[in-house]
Design a protein around this motif. Sequence first.
Motif, short mmCIF file in Angstrom:
data_model
loop_
_atom_site.label_atom_id
_atom_site.label_comp_id
_atom_site.label_asym_id
_atom_site.label_seq_id
_atom_site.Cartn_x
_atom_site.Cartn_y
_atom_site.Cartn_z
N UNK A 20 -12.64 6.44 -5.37
CA UNK A 20 -11.61 6.69 -4.37
C UNK A 20 -11.88 8.03 -3.70
N UNK A 32 -7.13 10.26 0.27
CA UNK A 32 -6.09 9.58 1.02
C UNK A 32 -6.08 10.07 2.46
N UNK A 33 -5.64 9.19 3.35
CA UNK A 33 -5.46 9.60 4.74
C UNK A 33 -4.05 9.25 5.19
N UNK A 34 -3.67 9.85 6.29
CA UNK A 34 -2.37 9.59 6.88
C UNK A 34 -2.49 8.43 7.85
N UNK A 94 2.11 7.89 9.16
CA UNK A 94 3.26 8.25 8.35
C UNK A 94 3.23 7.76 6.92
N UNK A 95 2.28 6.90 6.58
CA UNK A 95 2.20 6.58 5.16
C UNK A 95 0.85 7.01 4.61
N UNK A 96 0.83 7.15 3.31
CA UNK A 96 -0.37 7.67 2.66
C UNK A 96 -1.24 6.49 2.23
N UNK A 99 -4.77 5.17 0.51
CA UNK A 99 -5.97 5.50 -0.27
C UNK A 99 -7.23 4.98 0.42
N UNK A 121 -11.24 3.97 -0.19
CA UNK A 121 -12.29 3.71 -1.16
C UNK A 121 -13.65 4.00 -0.53
N UNK A 172 -2.73 -8.66 -1.33
CA UNK A 172 -1.58 -8.71 -2.22
C UNK A 172 -0.60 -7.56 -1.94
N UNK A 183 -1.04 -4.73 -0.92
CA UNK A 183 -1.55 -3.37 -1.10
C UNK A 183 -2.53 -3.10 0.03
N UNK A 202 -5.47 -0.67 1.68
CA UNK A 202 -6.48 0.29 1.28
C UNK A 202 -7.47 0.46 2.44
N UNK A 244 -10.87 -3.34 -5.06
CA UNK A 244 -9.68 -2.51 -5.19
C UNK A 244 -9.38 -2.22 -6.66
N UNK A 249 -7.85 -4.26 -8.61
CA UNK A 249 -6.52 -4.78 -8.92
C UNK A 249 -6.56 -5.88 -9.97
N UNK A 257 7.34 10.39 11.25
CA UNK A 257 6.20 10.19 12.14
C UNK A 257 6.39 10.91 13.46
N UNK A 266 5.96 11.10 -0.32
CA UNK A 266 5.43 9.74 -0.15
C UNK A 266 4.77 9.34 -1.46
N UNK A 304 -2.48 1.71 -6.08
CA UNK A 304 -3.85 1.99 -6.47
C UNK A 304 -3.99 3.33 -7.19
N UNK A 305 -3.13 4.27 -6.81
CA UNK A 305 -3.26 5.61 -7.37
C UNK A 305 -2.05 5.99 -8.21
N UNK A 324 2.91 14.38 4.04
CA UNK A 324 2.14 14.54 5.26
C UNK A 324 2.60 15.80 5.96
N UNK A 358 -2.78 15.14 4.82
CA UNK A 358 -2.06 14.77 3.62
C UNK A 358 -2.26 15.87 2.59
#
Lengths: 155, 693
Positions: A51, A54-56, A59-61, A63, A65, A90, A92, A94, A149, A151, B331, B660, B665-666, B677, B683
């Motif tokens: 991994x 993480x990126x933005x 507005x959400x974080x 992950x 890979x 599923x 999720x 990524x 992933x 999973x 945002x 957040x 996964x993490x 953010x 982040x």
Amino acid sequence: MAKEDQVMADGEVQVVAFKLRNEEYGFSILNVQEIKNLSDITRVPFAPDFIKGVVNLRGSVLPVIDLKKRLGLEDTPYTANTRIVIVQYDEVYVGMLVDAVTEVRTINADDIDTTRAITAGNDASSKFISGIGKVDGRLIIQLNISEIMGLSGEE
Amino acid sequence: METNQYMEMFLDESREHLQSLNDGLLSLENDPEDLSVLNEIFRNAHTLKGMSATMGYTKTAELTHDMENLLDMLRKEQLKVSSEIIDVIFKCVDSLQEMVENIGNGESEDLVDVSDLVRMVNAIAKGESVEQAGAGSAGGEAAAAPAPAAGMPEGCELNDTDMLVVKEAKNSGLVPYWVHVEIADTCLLKSARSYMVMNVLDELGDVIKSVPPAQDLEQEKFEHSFDVCLVTDAEAKRVEEGVTAISEISAVKVTEIKLDGAKKEQAPAAPAAAKEAPAAKAEAKPAAAAKPAAKPAAGNNAKHDKKAHVAGQSVRVDIEKLDTLMNLVGELVTNKVRLEQIGMTHRLTELTETLEQMDRVTTDLQSVVMKVRMVPVSQVFNRFPRMVRDLAKELNKDINLTIEGEDTELDRTVIDEIGDPLMHLLRNSLDHGVEHPDEREAKGKPRTGEVGLIARHEGNNVVIMVTDDGSGINADKIRNKAVEKGMISRDEADALPDADAVRLIFLPGFSTAEQITDVSGRGVGMDVVRSKIESLGGHVDVETKIDEGSVFKIKLPLTLAIIQAMLVKVQDEMYAIPLGSIDSTINITPDDIKTVQNKEVIVIRGQIIPITRLNEVLSVPRGSEATDEDDIFVVVVHVGDHKIGIVVDNLIGQQEIVIKTLGKLLSGLKMLAGATILGDGHVAMILDVSALM
């Protein structure tokens, strides 16, 4: 963007093809949410090594890979073509770091070889591969997203 | 009837009404004379009945109806409020609650057997009223209403205008009567019967007014009885006969209104007809004060006093929608910061000015959205009085529960979670804390134990305290127990100061109760409380004094979604440390770092604090900038009483951050509490300080 309106005809698979080093890989288009330009990736301490961080994503974080690392390929530096392919499996989401996105290909199901024989020599990463598609003499390696992933257990 | 779409509303409102019923009953128990409370309870029961009947839940409606009858009798003082009656009504409320929950779960309301309860309620309604009537009547076998102190017939409500009319009628030789009509319980068309009664009375004389107003009578907005003021030249007997002749009228009472100045005496009522009429101490209400009694002519303006209580307007919103809204605002803010940066780089003053304006709007927007998520703690607190009352009865203890600061607001998500821990603490206080009344007396304390539930703001936190004036926690007992259970060694135990020894109760598998009671002490108590509170980013502590009582103090963050944090830089990486756990930040030189057993420590105001270097702990890669080795920043953080210094390269500043999650996964990564953010779109990880300890 995801092209969910492109309904596949029977016996055909549409894949988003991309490059890792000089090999061509593909995700089923149904799993691909969008393709994003590379932005700053924040390292996550204690995260599994594949991994990247993480990126933005609006507005959400999200992950990300490092696909080359995951597949046991040698690392290469970022280029102007480096992209993050955002896949969804599923519920999720990524991001997958790839060297370049080439195109969306339609592959005839008959042209996809799902035997594991080809990759038998490389056990560690063979589980990530769901088949190999042949188009115009090119090979597009189909990837198993849930395995990548991590999973499906074990990780 | 298509009722599905109303289901949620019905359930929500039923719960609300049941809650107010509980509250009302509790305060009624404390002050049985308080009629306004009784009226409130009655209104709640009434609304509940109406709602369940509309939704077709007949059993619920029936039980409410019986309960309402009983309440009505209490309200009219035909029955005296006693703790037995309140117990029964509480039971009704419980059954109703069960029914409503069953309905909510898609089950049948019939699952709850209420037949016994209904019988009991009816028995009380009958039995008690007879007794009351027997005591009330001066010699008469039936219910001749006792002469009321202020001289008006029972329930007689006449305002000045009505009085004038009555007087005038009297002067012209007519007799004013106050007619109380009761309609049989089985009557289906009450409005029709009331219409017939009005017709008969109209023939006999003039109806001056009716309670409730004619309009309400027509719309069946009344219970099983109503009152009419009539002026007529007929005798009381004739009026009575005329009305009784109508079928489904169970009782009629005709009372003459006498106007001798302010004093009116009771006319001999018709005892025969009134055999079922409940006798009551008539209550001389100041005319038109309690109910805005309107004349029939002005019926359009007539409003039930129920409607006078219009609550603040509100809508119910799904919490998920609020979360989405919050995300969107976040945002927006992030994008605004980007625009600001563009404005700076390209020196676009016009853009910068506009953005300043926009900044104000977004800040307001953000705070409004945050406020929307806040709920007063009373939402959790208000279920406790009832629980404490029941438990106190069960334990045979006298307990007085004091609640303070129930309007303190907390984030919705926190509110949802703190109920159980608080309940546990209260149960503990009642069971283990407060002694039995006799024991208390022997100790020279008042027989009634005081238990407090106090909420208040403390900086960026909300503190909730559960206090009792009970026996306190014996530190030695705790030590022994802990040693017995092999949690610590005897030496360790003896070395612990009392305050720390008491804290052992928060360890898993600890139960101090000598005998396990039904109430608490199953050994799963306090550690569950602690882990729950800590999972909410809070902290729980206890202070106790033998024979003086204990205080359990829960410290909670205002909200789980947005926190104040200190941003720090380690090499090229940015981390956020929740401000709530930061004690201080200091600037030291390498000489200030000493070692104790090979561990690095610093000394601040005489206190030895171990330090940890964030770049090593998080294995941060070396950054591009050379860091100043002689200038070390330390952020001193604490978890409980433990302190630790975190060495960072730079302090960026304090900022409000939106937490957040890192996603599936993490999940479960140590030392990270999430991510946030930053204004520039990057982040940053949020440190879980307790994991650094």
